[in-house]
Design an enzyme around this catalytic site. Sequence first.
Site, PDB file in Angstrom:
ATOM      1  CG  ASP A   1      14.599   3.103 -20.295  1.00 14.07           C
ATOM      2  OD1 ASP A   1      14.073   1.973 -20.139  1.00 14.07           O
ATOM      3  OD2 ASP A   1      14.231   3.911 -21.162  1.00 14.07           O
ATOM      4  CB  ILE A   2      17.991  -1.801 -17.610  1.00 20.31           C
ATOM      5  CG1 ILE A   2      17.039  -2.180 -16.475  1.00 20.31           C
ATOM      6  CG2 ILE A   2      19.073  -0.831 -17.105  1.00 20.31           C
ATOM      7  CD1 ILE A   2      17.693  -2.951 -15.332  1.00 20.31           C
ATOM      8  CE  LYS A   3      11.958   0.521 -22.814  1.00 15.22           C
ATOM      9  NZ  LYS A   3      12.930   1.625 -22.689  1.00 15.22           N
ATOM     10  NE  ARG A   4      19.469  -5.797 -18.269  1.00 13.92           N
ATOM     11  CZ  ARG A   4      20.006  -4.849 -19.032  1.00 13.92           C
ATOM     12  NH1 ARG A   4      19.254  -4.255 -19.937  1.00 13.92           N
ATOM     13  NH2 ARG A   4      21.277  -4.514 -18.905  1.00 13.92           N
TER      14      ARG A   4
END
Length: 289
Positions: free
Chosen positions: A95-98
């Site tokens: 879950d990095i939401k780049r």
Amino acid sequence: MIIDRLYNEVEKKGNVCVGLDAHLDYVPEKIKEKYKDIDEILFQFNKRIIDETLDIVPIYKLQIAFYEAHGIKGLMAYKRTLEYIKSNKSLSIGDIKRGDISSTAQMYGKAHFEGDFEADFITINPYMGFDSITPYLKYIEQGNKGIFVLVRTSNPGAKDIQYLRVGSEGDRLYYHVGDGLNEIALKHLGTCGYSPVGMVVGGTHTDEGREIRERYKNIFFLIPGYGHQGARGRDVALYLNNGNGGVVNSSRGIITAYKKYEDGANNFEKYARKAVLDMKEDIESESRV
């Protein structure tokens, strides 16, 4: 294709995605006393929860911020946890939401689909435009990676931007984003009928749940918002299709469930398992209605 594997895991194990957001405040004191280094503390906490839930959980999600906050050693715990999940033949979401474009997004892909932080799926923020998705498509085409793209999130502030009316039809902005993603997703379908280009759709907003599920029939959803944010089985079931087509994330509600019990700290992984089973039953009972 990775989405077929996830679909089959959900068929066998249910919809619960365990969020391993290993905040130090969530870790029992006995773990912190036994292991002095932060990477070992976080990893051992995660490991015991994974070991206890592997047979009933199709996928685990790690929010990278909880590890980045502890610097290099925190990221070592992130890396080790992802490797441990893979070694147990389970699936992971980084879950990095780049949300960047071009060569920057290419490097994010390299880091999180190839490098030390390799996961099976990652989360992507599309609000710089659809060209923020393009650099990840080569991994989709190879068949062994997937993405979950933010469309309509579970936080109250989603209405500040995602609910704005746009275009000649006056659709919500999240539908404009979702429709664009749907066009991309339909070019990459697994045998299960879903695409590895998935969407993050919060389970806390229920009014349009059935409409979203109907509009994006071939999209697999990552559904946050269960538990602490207020969503329950009857809410998230709206986003499923015959009990599949999505995984429902819970983090604190599972990994801190032990705090409700007098002997919890000594059996934290057992109470995590109980929380998963309770959540699984809550979702499945509503999906069967």
